[in-house]
Design a protein around this motif. Structure first.
Motif, mmCIF file in Angstrom:
data_model
loop_
_atom_site.group_PDB
_atom_site.id
_atom_site.type_symbol
_atom_site.label_atom_id
_atom_site.label_comp_id
_atom_site.label_asym_id
_atom_site.label_seq_id
_atom_site.Cartn_x
_atom_site.Cartn_y
_atom_site.Cartn_z
ATOM 1 N N LEU A 74 0.911 -0.950 0.042
ATOM 2 C CA LEU A 74 0.026 -0.022 0.181
ATOM 3 C C LEU A 74 0.866 1.281 0.065
ATOM 4 C CD1 LEU A 74 -2.804 -0.926 2.493
ATOM 5 C CD2 LEU A 74 -2.933 -1.017 -0.179
ATOM 6 N N ALA A 75 1.944 1.070 0.657
ATOM 7 C CA ALA A 75 2.847 2.341 0.687
ATOM 8 C C ALA A 75 3.419 2.640 -0.648
ATOM 9 C CB ALA A 75 4.174 2.309 1.761
ATOM 10 N N GLY A 76 3.816 1.390 -1.176
ATOM 11 C CA GLY A 76 4.588 1.544 -2.642
ATOM 12 C C GLY A 76 3.251 2.421 -3.471
ATOM 13 N N LEU A 77 2.036 1.853 -3.530
ATOM 14 C CA LEU A 77 0.891 2.235 -4.226
ATOM 15 C C LEU A 77 0.882 3.687 -3.914
ATOM 16 C CD1 LEU A 77 -1.788 -0.076 -4.089
ATOM 17 C CD2 LEU A 77 -0.489 0.468 -6.222
ATOM 18 N N ALA A 78 0.824 4.194 -2.810
ATOM 19 C CA ALA A 78 0.725 5.604 -2.435
ATOM 20 C C ALA A 78 1.805 6.538 -3.060
ATOM 21 C CB ALA A 78 0.797 5.922 -1.005
ATOM 22 N N ARG A 79 2.988 5.722 -3.082
ATOM 23 C CA ARG A 79 4.189 6.840 -3.900
ATOM 24 C C ARG A 79 4.024 6.537 -5.469
ATOM 25 N NH1 ARG A 79 7.285 3.676 0.135
ATOM 26 N NH2 ARG A 79 7.721 2.065 -1.697
ATOM 27 N N SER A 80 3.268 5.694 -6.035
ATOM 28 C CA SER A 80 3.114 5.916 -7.252
ATOM 29 C C SER A 80 2.046 6.680 -7.803
ATOM 30 C CB SER A 80 3.139 4.279 -7.651
ATOM 31 O OG SER A 80 1.577 3.769 -7.477
ATOM 32 N N ASP A 81 1.255 7.184 -6.901
ATOM 33 C CA ASP A 81 -0.154 7.867 -7.335
ATOM 34 C C ASP A 81 -1.195 7.147 -7.913
ATOM 35 O OD1 ASP A 81 0.590 10.284 -6.035
ATOM 36 O OD2 ASP A 81 1.915 11.066 -7.478
ATOM 37 N N ASP B 289 -4.198 3.619 -7.376
ATOM 38 C CA ASP B 289 -4.706 2.840 -6.825
ATOM 39 C C ASP B 289 -4.557 1.346 -7.173
ATOM 40 O OD1 ASP B 289 -6.606 2.389 -9.001
ATOM 41 O OD2 ASP B 289 -7.928 3.908 -8.410
ATOM 42 N N GLU B 290 -5.260 0.463 -6.479
ATOM 43 C CA GLU B 290 -4.668 -1.017 -6.996
ATOM 44 C C GLU B 290 -5.386 -1.450 -8.058
ATOM 45 O OE1 GLU B 290 -4.888 -4.150 -3.744
ATOM 46 O OE2 GLU B 290 -5.859 -2.731 -2.420
ATOM 47 N N GLU B 291 -6.471 -0.770 -8.457
ATOM 48 C CA GLU B 291 -7.417 -0.958 -9.741
ATOM 49 C C GLU B 291 -6.452 -0.564 -11.014
ATOM 50 O OE1 GLU B 291 -11.130 0.308 -10.173
ATOM 51 O OE2 GLU B 291 -11.887 -1.113 -8.618
ATOM 52 N N GLN B 292 -5.753 0.768 -10.565
ATOM 53 C CA GLN B 292 -5.005 0.910 -11.955
ATOM 54 C C GLN B 292 -3.565 0.310 -12.163
ATOM 55 O OE1 GLN B 292 -4.747 5.000 -9.985
ATOM 56 N NE2 GLN B 292 -6.095 5.952 -11.725
ATOM 57 N N MET C 236 -1.419 -6.205 -15.836
ATOM 58 C CA MET C 236 -2.079 -7.462 -16.245
ATOM 59 C C MET C 236 -1.418 -8.078 -17.421
ATOM 60 S SD MET C 236 -4.545 -9.238 -14.920
ATOM 61 C CE MET C 236 -5.274 -8.047 -13.898
ATOM 62 N N PRO C 237 -1.110 -7.220 -18.516
ATOM 63 C CA PRO C 237 -0.601 -8.006 -19.693
ATOM 64 C C PRO C 237 0.482 -8.741 -19.473
ATOM 65 C CG PRO C 237 -1.603 -5.780 -20.310
ATOM 66 C CD PRO C 237 -1.739 -5.866 -18.934
ATOM 67 N N ALA C 238 1.607 -7.949 -18.841
ATOM 68 C CA ALA C 238 2.979 -8.681 -18.463
ATOM 69 C C ALA C 238 2.580 -9.811 -17.737
ATOM 70 C CB ALA C 238 3.825 -7.598 -17.958
ATOM 71 N N ALA C 239 1.729 -9.770 -16.766
ATOM 72 C CA ALA C 239 1.666 -10.825 -15.593
ATOM 73 C C ALA C 239 1.184 -12.104 -16.414
ATOM 74 C CB ALA C 239 0.771 -10.318 -14.404
ATOM 75 N N GLU C 240 -0.057 -11.680 -17.059
ATOM 76 C CA GLU C 240 -0.653 -12.963 -17.922
ATOM 77 C C GLU C 240 0.503 -13.676 -18.710
ATOM 78 O OE1 GLU C 240 -3.864 -10.776 -20.014
ATOM 79 O OE2 GLU C 240 -5.242 -11.568 -18.186
ATOM 80 N N ALA D 183 -7.588 -16.450 -10.079
ATOM 81 C CA ALA D 183 -8.366 -16.499 -9.150
ATOM 82 C C ALA D 183 -8.209 -14.903 -8.374
ATOM 83 C CB ALA D 183 -8.222 -17.480 -7.908
ATOM 84 N N LEU D 184 -7.031 -14.487 -8.338
ATOM 85 C CA LEU D 184 -7.105 -13.038 -7.987
ATOM 86 C C LEU D 184 -7.702 -12.078 -9.030
ATOM 87 C CD1 LEU D 184 -5.560 -10.899 -6.207
ATOM 88 C CD2 LEU D 184 -3.522 -11.041 -7.955
ATOM 89 N N LYS D 185 -7.688 -12.115 -10.232
ATOM 90 C CA LYS D 185 -8.271 -11.539 -11.152
ATOM 91 C C LYS D 185 -9.778 -11.203 -10.756
ATOM 92 C CE LYS D 185 -6.910 -12.913 -15.045
ATOM 93 N NZ LYS D 185 -6.780 -13.077 -16.398
ATOM 94 N N GLU D 186 -10.373 -12.718 -10.478
ATOM 95 C CA GLU D 186 -11.912 -12.683 -10.250
ATOM 96 C C GLU D 186 -12.034 -12.058 -8.836
ATOM 97 O OE1 GLU D 186 -14.129 -13.854 -11.939
ATOM 98 O OE2 GLU D 186 -12.751 -14.171 -13.644
ATOM 99 N N THR D 187 -11.419 -11.835 -7.946
ATOM 100 C CA THR D 187 -11.911 -11.500 -6.652
ATOM 101 C C THR D 187 -11.130 -10.109 -6.426
ATOM 102 O OG1 THR D 187 -9.711 -12.654 -5.409
ATOM 103 C CG2 THR D 187 -11.800 -13.885 -5.643
ATOM 104 N N GLY D 188 -10.252 -9.776 -6.909
ATOM 105 C CA GLY D 188 -9.604 -8.494 -6.747
ATOM 106 C C GLY D 188 -8.568 -8.373 -5.609
ATOM 107 N N SER D 189 -7.689 -7.723 -5.667
ATOM 108 C CA SER D 189 -6.386 -7.846 -4.748
ATOM 109 C C SER D 189 -6.891 -7.612 -3.185
ATOM 110 C CB SER D 189 -5.227 -6.692 -5.050
ATOM 111 O OG SER D 189 -4.263 -6.869 -4.263
#
Length: 246
Positions: free
Chosen positions: A175-182, A184-187, A193-197, A212-218
């Motif tokens: 969460l701290a890393g997300l905050a530094r990147s400006d 949110d989790e969805e963004q 996603m493309p690179a991970a898939e 499963a993670l894609k279905e439920t959300g992080s």
């Protein structure tokens, strides 16, 4: 580093300075402003100089309470531990729900203040404060009044805290890393996603977990995994109770 005459490098072990007059700032004011900076901007943004500027205070007022940033972090950490409440069990079988509530209270406090992930590796920063000691006393009471011997109560408390911190500090760092990147989790997920898939294609078991993670959300996935792991842990701790406790 411990000050001269100080037996242990902690603000809680340092003898309180004698003051000839009432300082312009209280310790509570200093801690509250430091916590505000940490929550809004992260650990890197906090400095004694910046804090003094925010408080419109000189060095004398600041250093009458804390001698350096490490001591300041100790005080702020203990302030966060003061947010955590450990319930007493309701009835002989209420220990499990009380322990569950305690685990969620600790997790919630860390996730409200994700900068904690950067400092909790240093046990000295959180071992002597009155709020962390109060929390430990209350948690030992929870277990000892529920059929755990004092020795097993200590084991249960330490195991529960280790489980909560082990997973939650990773969440907090994320969460701290997300905050530094400006972002949110969805963004972030959408960009990743493309690179991970493509990366997980050769690994079918990892790919199932990823799908499963894609279905439920992080966020939902983290909460579900925490609850499942906590249930397993509590099942194990139940084995430490004395037979008379049921």
């Amino acid at each position: 580093m411990a000050a001269k005459g100080q037996p242990y490098p902690s603000v809680w072990a340092r003898p309180e300075r004698r003051r000839r007059e009432q300082p312009a700032l209280s310790r509570e004011q200093i801690v509250a402003e430091a916590l505000a900076i940490l929550d809004a901007e992260g650990l890197e943004a906090l400095s004694m100089r910046k804090l003094g500027t925010r408080l419109n205070a000189g060095a004398t007022s600041m250093y009458s309470h804390v001698t350096n940033k490490d001591e300041l972090i100790e005080l702020v950490l203990d302030e966060v531990y003061g947010e955590i409440r450990i319930p007493l069990p309701e009835g002989p079988d209420g220990w499990r729900e009380a322990a569950r509530s305690s685990a969620h209270a600790v997790r919630a406090a860390v996730l409200r203040h994700p900068w904690m992930a950067s400092v909790l590796g240093d046990i000295a920063l959180a071992s002597l404060g009155p709020n962390v000691l109060r929390m430990s006393e209350d948690m030992l009471t929870l277990f000892e009044t529920s059929g755990f011997t004092p020795e097993h109560a200590g084991t249960a408390m330490n195991t529960l805290i280790a489980f909560v911190m082990g997973g939650t500090l990773s969440e907090a760092a994320w969460l701290a890393g997300l905050a530094r990147s400006d972002q949110d989790e969805e963004q972030w997920m959408a960009r990743m996603m493309p690179a991970a898939e493509a990366a997980v294609l050769p690994y079918p078991r990892v790919r199932r977990q990823f799908d499963a993670l894609k279905e439920t959300g992080s966020e939902q996935s983290r909460g579900s995994e925490f609850d499942l792991g906590l249930d397993v842990l509590l099942d194990g701790l139940a084995l430490l109770r004395t037979p008379a406790a049921g």
